[in-house]
Design an enzyme around this catalytic site. Structure first.
Site, PDB file in Angstrom:
ATOM      1  N   ASP A   1      -5.987  42.172 -40.216  1.00  0.00           N
ATOM      2  CA  ASP A   1      -5.122  42.052 -41.389  1.00  0.00           C
ATOM      3  C   ASP A   1      -3.666  42.133 -40.945  1.00  0.00           C
ATOM      4  O   ASP A   1      -3.291  43.009 -40.151  1.00  0.00           O
ATOM      5  CB  ASP A   1      -5.410  43.189 -42.374  1.00  0.00           C
ATOM      6  CG  ASP A   1      -5.993  42.684 -43.676  1.00  0.00           C
ATOM      7  OD1 ASP A   1      -5.329  41.867 -44.324  1.00  0.00           O
ATOM      8  OD2 ASP A   1      -7.106  43.096 -44.047  1.00  0.00           O
TER       9      ASP A   1
ATOM     10  N   HIS B   1     -12.849  43.149 -50.421  1.00  0.00           N
ATOM     11  CA  HIS B   1     -12.511  44.543 -50.713  1.00  0.00           C
ATOM     12  C   HIS B   1     -11.714  44.698 -52.006  1.00  0.00           C
ATOM     13  O   HIS B   1     -11.586  45.815 -52.516  1.00  0.00           O
ATOM     14  CB  HIS B   1     -11.706  45.127 -49.554  1.00  0.00           C
ATOM     15  CG  HIS B   1     -10.393  44.442 -49.360  1.00  0.00           C
ATOM     16  ND1 HIS B   1     -10.285  43.150 -48.881  1.00  0.00           N
ATOM     17  CD2 HIS B   1      -9.118  44.852 -49.605  1.00  0.00           C
ATOM     18  CE1 HIS B   1      -9.017  42.812 -48.838  1.00  0.00           C
ATOM     19  NE2 HIS B   1      -8.281  43.812 -49.275  1.00  0.00           N
ATOM     20  N   ASP B   2     -11.178  43.595 -52.536  1.00  0.00           N
ATOM     21  CA  ASP B   2     -10.380  43.641 -53.765  1.00  0.00           C
ATOM     22  C   ASP B   2     -11.142  43.109 -54.979  1.00  0.00           C
ATOM     23  O   ASP B   2     -10.570  43.032 -56.072  1.00  0.00           O
ATOM     24  CB  ASP B   2      -9.105  42.804 -53.608  1.00  0.00           C
ATOM     25  CG  ASP B   2      -8.025  43.539 -52.835  1.00  0.00           C
ATOM     26  OD1 ASP B   2      -8.063  44.783 -52.802  1.00  0.00           O
ATOM     27  OD2 ASP B   2      -7.145  42.861 -52.271  1.00  0.00           O
TER      28      ASP B   2
ATOM     29  N   GLU C   1      -3.686  35.026 -47.809  1.00  0.00           N
ATOM     30  CA  GLU C   1      -4.067  35.404 -49.176  1.00  0.00           C
ATOM     31  C   GLU C   1      -2.937  34.951 -50.099  1.00  0.00           C
ATOM     32  O   GLU C   1      -1.797  35.389 -49.944  1.00  0.00           O
ATOM     33  CB  GLU C   1      -4.268  36.913 -49.284  1.00  0.00           C
ATOM     34  CG  GLU C   1      -4.686  37.337 -50.679  1.00  0.00           C
ATOM     35  CD  GLU C   1      -4.549  38.838 -50.922  1.00  0.00           C
ATOM     36  OE1 GLU C   1      -5.332  39.366 -51.723  1.00  0.00           O
ATOM     37  OE2 GLU C   1      -3.665  39.473 -50.310  1.00  0.00           O
TER      38      GLU C   1
ATOM     39  N   ASP D   1      -1.995  39.286 -45.795  1.00  0.00           N
ATOM     40  CA  ASP D   1      -2.006  39.884 -47.127  1.00  0.00           C
ATOM     41  C   ASP D   1      -0.868  39.338 -47.989  1.00  0.00           C
ATOM     42  O   ASP D   1       0.286  39.298 -47.534  1.00  0.00           O
ATOM     43  CB  ASP D   1      -1.882  41.408 -46.973  1.00  0.00           C
ATOM     44  CG  ASP D   1      -2.092  42.161 -48.260  1.00  0.00           C
ATOM     45  OD1 ASP D   1      -3.194  42.083 -48.819  1.00  0.00           O
ATOM     46  OD2 ASP D   1      -1.133  42.819 -48.706  1.00  0.00           O
TER      47      ASP D   1
END
Length: 556
Positions: free
Chosen positions: A98, A332-333, A256, A199
């Protein structure tokens, strides 16, 4: 199309704190991931995407980074990371890290320096502004509730934070910030890391002058996304990132990008764009929003299949031959896919998990599997607010129930049970022993109570399990240019019960048929007698008759 290794790859996402605890402190760690590499290898994936493992105060579970070059002590240290990296490569798997550079932690040394004085050399690393008429500089609302601005008494200015107040936004207009980011990217790539998942990378370029956002609902804080997503300078930043860093390594990059359109994505990921390889788009996972825009994603309404098909098909068609898709149901979100898009009842959980997997993995793009998805793990359905740990969920509850009084407690608890990020973050279910084999201590987050029935040990013993079905899908992709490169043709877009499409490549055809209902229905598709059934979630084939959550793929 010039073929790249990441186009044929399948990615497995590991959320370290919930994957495997090796020392009994209740938090997953890098040694735990190392212990479970044979399991991931058995699944057959090519790449592991590791969620943040950097040093952090954990205001947002590691997405508030205080040191980009150090490992969070509860996860281990750099020596363990180097072992993990070496073992992944020995097993023939790559690793994607990430990259969180829209913001840092407020405990990062840059920010500590920045807030010392207005003339500090690091002041311009962040976005500081004077207030306006005794209030914040503008009306922007944070993704975690409240204002995006936090007042700092010492220097009498506000700093911008799109997320938690412990996550101040970096000022990407400052060339010194960009140069620091290039250096930290090179640090990890030179270690042997194989790429980055970036991210909220399309939030780097904010609206010039930071003006008020449109606020048609006249709510206390306006939706910030139109002012921060896909800004005018984003292409410049991503192009510079590619030129200075990414183009010098054979790596994979995925951004993302909330609210980005296919047109936007082609600018960033077009095969000749020289920026990123692919994006995570949000269209299909942000459907079924409430009528009240103040609620944002919080709802418990079932998703209409025609809307889901439209969202996914739009991207398949727009990027075909021009860019590359990332394919995902959950991460994860996001809440668990089988609970949101399928049916997690004991009767239909396995069938619908396999159906969803087939529908996604037969599309064009790089598939991402989130830990536990290959087991058909479900939402946890916590029923007490104290059971939630996610800052977004807790802040949303207080904003919507206590502050704005939009819905009552019971309604919001239903919404959390369906949409909270904690549904994805409950510990991995390895077996039916205490704490599902995740830890010998007290888990950092409550386990899903169904781990006695749904766990890796049980699935590995059952050749008909969701795990082995995913393994077969991955093997098929590795063997088939048709699955990887074929173009996409949507069938019957107005059918609200069946998702069907074709893939076509060099005279070969793939027909994918998925029943998204618990009903037995009939659909007719013209298929030649020379067809072969590539994969299906029922043993036999009843032709036009589709049983509950039945999925099947024909090749001819």
């Amino acid at each position: 199309m010039k073929k790249k290794w990441w186009q044929r790859a399948v990615v497995y996402q590991v959320y370290p704190r919930s994957f495997q605890d090796s020392n009994g402190d209740g938090v997953g760690d890098l040694r735990g991931v190392l212990q479970r590499l044979p399991y991931i290898k058995k699944l057959g994936v090519d790449v592991i995407w590791l969620n943040p493992i950097y040093k952090s105060p954990d205001k947002d579970n590691g997405y508030d980074i205080s040191d980009y070059r150090s490992i969070q002590p509860k996860f281990g240290d750099m020596k363990v990371f180097d072992q993990l990296l070496a073992e992944m490569h020995r097993l023939g798997m790559k690793i994607v890290m990430d990259l969180v550079v829209n913001h840092t932690s407020d405990q990062h040394e840059w920010f500590k320096q920045s807030r010392l004085s207005r003339d500090n050399p690091y002041r311009n690393f962040y976005i500081w502004r004077d207030g306006k008429n005794g209030h914040a500089p503008n009306n922007w609302g944070s993704y975690f509730g409240g204002s995006t601005w936090e007042y700092d008494k010492k220097t009498e200015q506000y700093y911008l934070h799109l997320f938690a107040k412990g996550q101040p936004d970096l000022n990407w207009e400052n060339p010194a910030v960009r140069e620091q980011v290039w250096k930290l990217m090179r640090f990890w790539l030179n270690k042997g890391v194989d790429g980055f998942r970036m991210d909220v990378i399309n939030f780097l370029s904010k609206a010039a002058g930071l003006p008020d956002a449109p606020n048609p609902e006249n709510s206390e804080y306006a939706n910030v996304e139109p002012m921060v997503a896909d800004g005018l300078k984003l292409n410049d930043y991503l192009h510079e990132m590619n030129e200075k860093v990414l183009s010098h390594y054979d790596v994979m990059s995925v951004g993302e990008m909330p609210s980005s359109t296919p047109k936007d994505a082609l600018q960033y990921t077009g095969l000749d764009a020289h920026e990123l390889n692919m994006v995570f788009q949000f269209d299909h996972v942000t459907l079924a929003l409430n009528d009240d825009p103040r609620l944002g994603k919080w709802n418990d309404q079932p998703i209409k299949l025609v809307d889901l098909k439209k969202a996914l098909s739009k991207w398949q068609v727009a990027l075909d031959g021009k860019g590359w898709n990332s394919l995902y149901w959950n991460n994860h979100d996001r809440a668990r896919a089988v609970s949101r898009f399928g049916n997690d009842s004991p009767q239909y959980r396995e069938l619908s998990a396999k159906m969803l997997a087939t529908t996604l993995h037969m599309m064009q793009g790089t598939p991402y599997i989130y830990q536990g998805e290959e087991l058909g793990m479900t939402n946890a359905y916590f029923n007490r607010l104290e059971e939630y740990k996610d800052i977004e969920s807790i802040e949303a509850y207080h904003q919507i129930v206590d502050h704005e009084k939009i819905v009552d407690h019971d309604t919001m608890m239903r919404y959390l049970a369906m949409e909270s990020r904690d549904n994805a973050r409950t510990p991995m279910q390895w077996d039916d022993s205490i704490n599902a084999g995740f830890t010998t201590g007290k888990p950092w987050l409550k386990l899903n109570k169904n781990y006695h029935e749904i766990n890796a040990k049980a699935e590995l013993k059952d050749q008909q399990s969701v795990f082995y079905y995913y393994q077969k899908l991955i093997n098929l992709r590795h063997q088939s240019d048709l699955i990887v490169y074929g173009n996409y043709v949507e069938l019957n877009p107005d059918d609200n019960e069946v998702f069907a499409y074709k893939r076509e490549y060099q005279g070969q055809v793939l027909l994918v048929i998925s029943n998204f209902t618990s009903k037995q229905i009939s659909r007719h598709f013209e298929v030649p007698t020379t067809k072969s059934r590539l994969i299906a979630n029922y043993d036999d084939d009843q032709g036009d008759r589709l049983r509950p959550y039945e999925t099947k793929v024909y090749a001819y």
